[in-house]
Design a protein around this motif. Structure first.
Motif, PDB file in Angstrom:
ATOM      1  N   THR A  39       0.695 -17.837 -23.289  1.00  0.00           N
ATOM      2  CA  THR A  39      -0.219 -18.414 -24.263  1.00  0.00           C
ATOM      3  C   THR A  39       0.204 -19.854 -24.521  1.00  0.00           C
ATOM      4  O   THR A  39       1.377 -20.196 -24.372  1.00  0.00           O
ATOM      5  N   LYS A  40      -0.728 -20.678 -24.903  1.00  0.00           N
ATOM      6  CA  LYS A  40      -0.370 -22.048 -25.266  1.00  0.00           C
ATOM      7  C   LYS A  40       0.472 -22.000 -26.530  1.00  0.00           C
ATOM      8  O   LYS A  40       0.212 -21.195 -27.424  1.00  0.00           O
ATOM      9  N   GLY A  41       1.489 -22.837 -26.584  1.00  0.00           N
ATOM     10  CA  GLY A  41       2.300 -22.937 -27.796  1.00  0.00           C
ATOM     11  C   GLY A  41       3.579 -22.126 -27.788  1.00  0.00           C
ATOM     12  O   GLY A  41       4.287 -22.095 -28.783  1.00  0.00           O
ATOM     13  N   CYS A  42       3.892 -21.484 -26.671  1.00  0.00           N
ATOM     14  CA  CYS A  42       5.131 -20.703 -26.625  1.00  0.00           C
ATOM     15  C   CYS A  42       5.703 -20.671 -25.208  1.00  0.00           C
ATOM     16  O   CYS A  42       4.984 -20.405 -24.246  1.00  0.00           O
TER      17      CYS A  42
ATOM     18  N   LEU B 125      -8.980 -14.183 -12.417  1.00  0.00           N
ATOM     19  CA  LEU B 125      -8.010 -13.673 -11.451  1.00  0.00           C
ATOM     20  C   LEU B 125      -6.704 -13.228 -12.112  1.00  0.00           C
ATOM     21  O   LEU B 125      -6.155 -12.181 -11.782  1.00  0.00           O
ATOM     22  N   THR B 126      -6.216 -14.027 -13.057  1.00  0.00           N
ATOM     23  CA  THR B 126      -4.878 -13.781 -13.614  1.00  0.00           C
ATOM     24  C   THR B 126      -4.879 -13.203 -15.023  1.00  0.00           C
ATOM     25  O   THR B 126      -3.898 -12.586 -15.433  1.00  0.00           O
ATOM     26  N   GLY B 127      -5.941 -13.476 -15.778  1.00  0.00           N
ATOM     27  CA  GLY B 127      -5.956 -13.098 -17.187  1.00  0.00           C
ATOM     28  C   GLY B 127      -5.395 -14.198 -18.079  1.00  0.00           C
ATOM     29  O   GLY B 127      -5.325 -14.039 -19.294  1.00  0.00           O
ATOM     30  N   TYR B 128      -5.017 -15.314 -17.482  1.00  0.00           N
ATOM     31  CA  TYR B 128      -4.442 -16.437 -18.227  1.00  0.00           C
ATOM     32  C   TYR B 128      -5.344 -17.664 -18.159  1.00  0.00           C
ATOM     33  O   TYR B 128      -6.098 -17.834 -17.207  1.00  0.00           O
ATOM     34  N   ILE B 129      -5.201 -18.524 -19.180  1.00  0.00           N
ATOM     35  CA  ILE B 129      -5.949 -19.781 -19.213  1.00  0.00           C
ATOM     36  C   ILE B 129      -5.016 -20.927 -18.823  1.00  0.00           C
ATOM     37  O   ILE B 129      -3.791 -20.779 -18.863  1.00  0.00           O
ATOM     38  N   ARG B 130      -5.606 -22.064 -18.479  1.00  0.00           N
ATOM     39  CA  ARG B 130      -4.816 -23.253 -18.152  1.00  0.00           C
ATOM     40  C   ARG B 130      -3.957 -23.615 -19.359  1.00  0.00           C
ATOM     41  O   ARG B 130      -4.422 -23.626 -20.490  1.00  0.00           O
ATOM     42  N   GLY B 131      -2.693 -23.893 -19.096  1.00  0.00           N
ATOM     43  CA  GLY B 131      -1.777 -24.249 -20.169  1.00  0.00           C
ATOM     44  C   GLY B 131      -1.041 -23.050 -20.735  1.00  0.00           C
ATOM     45  O   GLY B 131      -0.148 -23.200 -21.560  1.00  0.00           O
ATOM     46  N   GLY B 132      -1.395 -21.850 -20.269  1.00  0.00           N
ATOM     47  CA  GLY B 132      -0.733 -20.647 -20.766  1.00  0.00           C
ATOM     48  C   GLY B 132      -0.491 -19.633 -19.664  1.00  0.00           C
ATOM     49  O   GLY B 132      -0.369 -18.448 -19.924  1.00  0.00           O
ATOM     50  N   CYS B 133      -0.425 -20.098 -18.428  1.00  0.00           N
ATOM     51  CA  CYS B 133      -0.258 -19.204 -17.280  1.00  0.00           C
ATOM     52  C   CYS B 133       1.224 -18.897 -17.077  1.00  0.00           C
ATOM     53  O   CYS B 133       2.057 -19.795 -17.052  1.00  0.00           O
ATOM     54  N   SER B 134       1.529 -17.628 -16.933  1.00  0.00           N
ATOM     55  CA  SER B 134       2.901 -17.165 -16.753  1.00  0.00           C
ATOM     56  C   SER B 134       3.005 -16.347 -15.472  1.00  0.00           C
ATOM     57  O   SER B 134       2.055 -15.656 -15.109  1.00  0.00           O
ATOM     58  N   PRO B 135       4.160 -16.374 -14.806  1.00  0.00           N
ATOM     59  CA  PRO B 135       4.324 -15.525 -13.621  1.00  0.00           C
ATOM     60  C   PRO B 135       4.489 -14.049 -13.981  1.00  0.00           C
ATOM     61  O   PRO B 135       4.469 -13.187 -13.121  1.00  0.00           O
TER      62      PRO B 135
END
Length: 150
Positions: A125-128, A88-98
């Motif tokens: 992304t995870k880590g930033c 749906l978003t293109g993001y994974i858990r832990g790296g989801c951005s609005p």
């Protein structure tokens, strides 16, 4: 980050070590050395009337789904299952951005963000994390500020 650059919205990227055993926002806030109230996590939900909606709340708080439903003109709002997040978003858990989801969904920030000139959100992304002006960020994503937490 590219989208913020194109919009000429200044930000600071803050990198941290990812702990796959603890992807909690509290751990991230501790890792970047910022108060929990300044670090916002992005939650994606589905409203029974509106479909997908995005909520950004402080990492140490819990979303109140009744308040979230009322705010979004839904009778019921349910958080998206992790397996549905990427498609749906293109993001994974832990790296989801609005910022930068596949589609721009209605976005809501907890009103506590008003207490800060700058807040952090995931960089996608995870880590930033991105430290960005709260007003410029909410305006950029078309977010409304409202009471979302328990």
């Amino acid at each position: 980050m590219r989208m913020l650059d194109r919009a000429k919205i200044p930000f600071e990227a803050i990198e941290y070590e990812v702990d796959e055993a603890d992807l909690s926002g509290v751990h991230i806030a501790d890792s970047v050395g910022l108060p929990y109230d300044m670090v916002f996590k992005t939650l994606v939900a589905k409203g029974d009337k509106t479909g997908p909606v995005v909520f950004c709340i402080p990492v140490h708080k819990e979303i109140d789904l009744k308040k979230a439903a009322q705010t979004t003109n839904n009778k019921r709002v349910e958080l998206l299952a992790v397996k549905e997040l990427l498609p749906l978003t293109g993001y994974i858990r832990g790296g989801c951005s609005p910022i930068g989801m596949k589609k721009q969904f209605p976005t809501f920030f907890d009103q506590s963000a008003e207490g800060f000139e700058k807040i952090t959100i995931s960089a996608g992304t995870k880590g930033c994390q991105l430290l960005v002006n709260r007003h410029e960020l909410t305006e950029f994503v078309g977010a409304k500020l409202c009471d979302l937490c328990k």
